[in-house]
Design a protein around this motif. Structure first.
Motif, PDB file in Angstrom:
ATOM      1  N   GLN A  87      -6.780  -0.606  10.306  1.00 27.52           N
ATOM      2  CA  GLN A  87      -5.704   0.111  11.097  1.00 27.52           C
ATOM      3  C   GLN A  87      -4.449   0.190   9.953  1.00 27.52           C
ATOM      4  OE1 GLN A  87      -4.973  -2.244  14.637  1.00 27.52           O
ATOM      5  NE2 GLN A  87      -3.014  -2.023  14.510  1.00 27.52           N
ATOM      6  N   GLU A  88      -4.500  -0.683   9.119  1.00 27.99           N
ATOM      7  CA  GLU A  88      -3.235  -0.751   8.005  1.00 27.99           C
ATOM      8  C   GLU A  88      -3.289   0.457   7.233  1.00 27.99           C
ATOM      9  OE1 GLU A  88      -0.228  -1.481   7.231  1.00 27.99           O
ATOM     10  OE2 GLU A  88      -0.942  -2.817   8.651  1.00 27.99           O
ATOM     11  N   LEU A  89      -4.600   0.729   6.779  1.00 32.60           N
ATOM     12  CA  LEU A  89      -4.589   2.070   6.087  1.00 32.60           C
ATOM     13  C   LEU A  89      -4.468   3.301   6.995  1.00 32.60           C
ATOM     14  CD1 LEU A  89      -5.888   2.447   3.263  1.00 32.60           C
ATOM     15  CD2 LEU A  89      -8.039   3.002   4.406  1.00 32.60           C
ATOM     16  N   SER A  90      -4.727   3.282   8.176  1.00 34.99           N
ATOM     17  CA  SER A  90      -4.278   4.347   9.210  1.00 34.99           C
ATOM     18  C   SER A  90      -2.676   4.385   9.334  1.00 34.99           C
ATOM     19  CB  SER A  90      -4.553   4.263  10.423  1.00 34.99           C
ATOM     20  OG  SER A  90      -4.202   4.959  11.447  1.00 34.99           O
ATOM     21  N   ASN A  91      -2.084   3.353   9.402  1.00 27.16           N
ATOM     22  CA  ASN A  91      -0.446   3.168   9.378  1.00 27.16           C
ATOM     23  C   ASN A  91      -0.032   3.944   8.033  1.00 27.16           C
ATOM     24  OD1 ASN A  91      -0.400   2.101  11.891  1.00 27.16           O
ATOM     25  ND2 ASN A  91      -0.385   0.318  11.424  1.00 27.16           N
ATOM     26  N   HIS A  92      -0.564   3.299   7.003  1.00 29.14           N
ATOM     27  CA  HIS A  92      -0.120   3.661   5.482  1.00 29.14           C
ATOM     28  C   HIS A  92      -0.056   5.415   5.436  1.00 29.14           C
ATOM     29  CE1 HIS A  92       0.429   2.928   1.364  1.00 29.14           C
ATOM     30  NE2 HIS A  92      -0.560   3.841   0.985  1.00 29.14           N
ATOM     31  N   PHE A  93      -1.221   6.116   5.863  1.00 23.57           N
ATOM     32  CA  PHE A  93      -1.344   7.295   5.616  1.00 23.57           C
ATOM     33  C   PHE A  93      -0.909   8.313   6.758  1.00 23.57           C
ATOM     34  CE2 PHE A  93      -4.430   6.117   2.474  1.00 23.57           C
ATOM     35  CZ  PHE A  93      -3.928   7.003   1.269  1.00 23.57           C
ATOM     36  N   ALA A  94       0.025   7.393   7.904  1.00 22.30           N
ATOM     37  CA  ALA A  94       0.696   8.115   8.631  1.00 22.30           C
ATOM     38  C   ALA A  94       2.122   8.347   8.387  1.00 22.30           C
ATOM     39  CB  ALA A  94       0.449   7.465  10.095  1.00 22.30           C
ATOM     40  N   ARG A  95       2.484   7.640   7.209  1.00 22.03           N
ATOM     41  CA  ARG A  95       3.823   7.550   6.664  1.00 22.03           C
ATOM     42  C   ARG A  95       4.126   8.921   5.871  1.00 22.03           C
ATOM     43  NH1 ARG A  95       3.436   2.606   3.685  1.00 22.03           N
ATOM     44  NH2 ARG A  95       4.904   3.499   2.151  1.00 22.03           N
ATOM     45  N   LEU A 100       1.673   8.018  -1.594  1.00 21.56           N
ATOM     46  CA  LEU A 100       0.807   6.896  -0.747  1.00 21.56           C
ATOM     47  C   LEU A 100      -0.381   6.323  -1.569  1.00 21.56           C
ATOM     48  CD1 LEU A 100       0.853   8.882   2.706  1.00 21.56           C
ATOM     49  CD2 LEU A 100       2.071   6.691   2.157  1.00 21.56           C
ATOM     50  N   PHE A 101      -0.732   7.288  -2.562  1.00 22.88           N
ATOM     51  CA  PHE A 101      -2.100   6.861  -3.149  1.00 22.88           C
ATOM     52  C   PHE A 101      -1.683   5.884  -4.421  1.00 22.88           C
ATOM     53  CE2 PHE A 101      -4.694   9.823  -0.992  1.00 22.88           C
ATOM     54  CZ  PHE A 101      -5.922   9.151  -1.097  1.00 22.88           C
ATOM     55  N   ASP A 102      -0.447   5.627  -4.718  1.00 19.15           N
ATOM     56  CA  ASP A 102      -0.170   4.813  -5.930  1.00 19.15           C
ATOM     57  C   ASP A 102      -0.688   3.428  -5.653  1.00 19.15           C
ATOM     58  OD1 ASP A 102       1.120   6.907  -6.846  1.00 19.15           O
ATOM     59  OD2 ASP A 102       3.223   6.256  -6.789  1.00 19.15           O
ATOM     60  N   THR A 103      -0.675   2.882  -4.126  1.00 16.91           N
ATOM     61  CA  THR A 103      -1.173   1.495  -3.777  1.00 16.91           C
ATOM     62  C   THR A 103      -2.317   1.450  -3.201  1.00 16.91           C
ATOM     63  OG1 THR A 103       0.352   1.809  -1.884  1.00 16.91           O
ATOM     64  CG2 THR A 103       1.419   0.904  -3.582  1.00 16.91           C
ATOM     65  N   VAL A 104      -3.026   2.442  -3.098  1.00 20.75           N
ATOM     66  CA  VAL A 104      -4.538   2.662  -2.499  1.00 20.75           C
ATOM     67  C   VAL A 104      -5.651   2.916  -3.205  1.00 20.75           C
ATOM     68  CG1 VAL A 104      -5.845   3.867  -0.696  1.00 20.75           C
ATOM     69  CG2 VAL A 104      -3.396   3.202  -0.163  1.00 20.75           C
ATOM     70  N   GLU A 105      -6.540   1.763  -3.029  1.00 18.42           N
ATOM     71  CA  GLU A 105      -7.852   2.052  -4.091  1.00 18.42           C
ATOM     72  C   GLU A 105      -8.656   3.238  -3.436  1.00 18.42           C
ATOM     73  OE1 GLU A 105     -11.470  -0.499  -4.367  1.00 18.42           O
ATOM     74  OE2 GLU A 105      -9.863  -1.792  -3.909  1.00 18.42           O
ATOM     75  N   PHE A 106      -9.210   4.061  -4.554  1.00 15.54           N
ATOM     76  CA  PHE A 106     -10.090   5.311  -4.044  1.00 15.54           C
ATOM     77  C   PHE A 106     -10.950   5.507  -5.046  1.00 15.54           C
ATOM     78  CE2 PHE A 106      -8.289   8.793  -6.338  1.00 15.54           C
ATOM     79  CZ  PHE A 106      -7.253   8.487  -6.754  1.00 15.54           C
TER      80      PHE A 106
END
Ligand SMILES: Cc1cc2nc3c(=O)[nH]c(=O)nc-3n(C[C@H](O)[C@H](O)[C@H](O)COP(=O)(O)O)c2cc1C
Length: 168
Positions: A87-95, A100-106
């Motif tokens: 859910q946190e990831l969903s909220n993150h990418f709804a901003r 947004l990818f600076d703080t997300v692992e991929f």
């Protein structure tokens, strides 16, 4: 038993939103790279399967999205289907934020598109068609590669996140 239906004209966008919200969906983060090669992502629950042969899916992106240009120009994109704990990831990418990818692992997929970890499913697509869809564009993707695993999905219903209670 459901209560008596509330019947309204579609002109009231509040009621229209509530009516549309009766359709429960999963939640995805759709990702691509922009013209500069920067990773982009947007939370979307508009995913729909279209065709098995050829394998096609669609999703919709708002005309006012900051990511619009990136997706309209992207030759490939990925649809990451979120699991219950994301859910946190969903909220993150709804901003609305370009970084947004600076703080997300991929991890980059075979076609270079960012793939998110721990998702339930993932469709790597080539852009097949883009249609006018009112205040959105309808993006149809041809699935080039798909993966999935067992688990519980993150759901969206009535404007809120929801969890799967179990099978009927
Ligand atoms: C559960 C959920 C589903 C969403 N589905 C969509 C969608 O299908 N298409 C869309 O354009 N926006 C959708 N949004 C809104 C976008 O995620 C949000 O407006 C966007 O990330 C804002 O950033 P942007 O202006 O950079 O696009 C959804 C938001 C949430 C929380």
């Amino acid at each position: 038993m459901p209560r008596e239906p509330k019947i309204t004209a579609t002109a009231d966008s509040g009621d229209l939103r509530r009516a549309l919200g009766t359709f429960a969906t999963g939640v995805t983060v759709v990702t691509c790279c922009d013209a500069q090669g920067r990773a982009c992502g947007i939370t979307a629950n508009s995913l729909s399967s279209v065709s098995l042969d050829p394998p096609l899916v669609l999703w919709n992106i708002s005309r006012i999205s900051n990511s619009l240009e990136a997706f309209l120009n992207a030759k490939v994109f990925a649809i990451n289907v979120l699991a219950e704990h994301q859910q946190e990831l969903s909220n993150h990418f709804a901003r609305s934020d370009h970084r947004l990818f600076d703080t997300v692992e991929f991890t980059p997929g075979p076609a270079g598109v960012p793939l998110l970890p721990e998702t339930l499913g993932c469709f790597e697509c080539s852009t097949h068609e883009i249609y006018d869809g009112g205040d959105h564009y309808i993006i149809v993707g041809r699935i080039e590669q798909s993966r999935w695993r067992e688990g519980k999905p993150l759901l969206f219903y009535g404007g809120r996140y929801a969890a799967l209670a179990g099978s009927l």
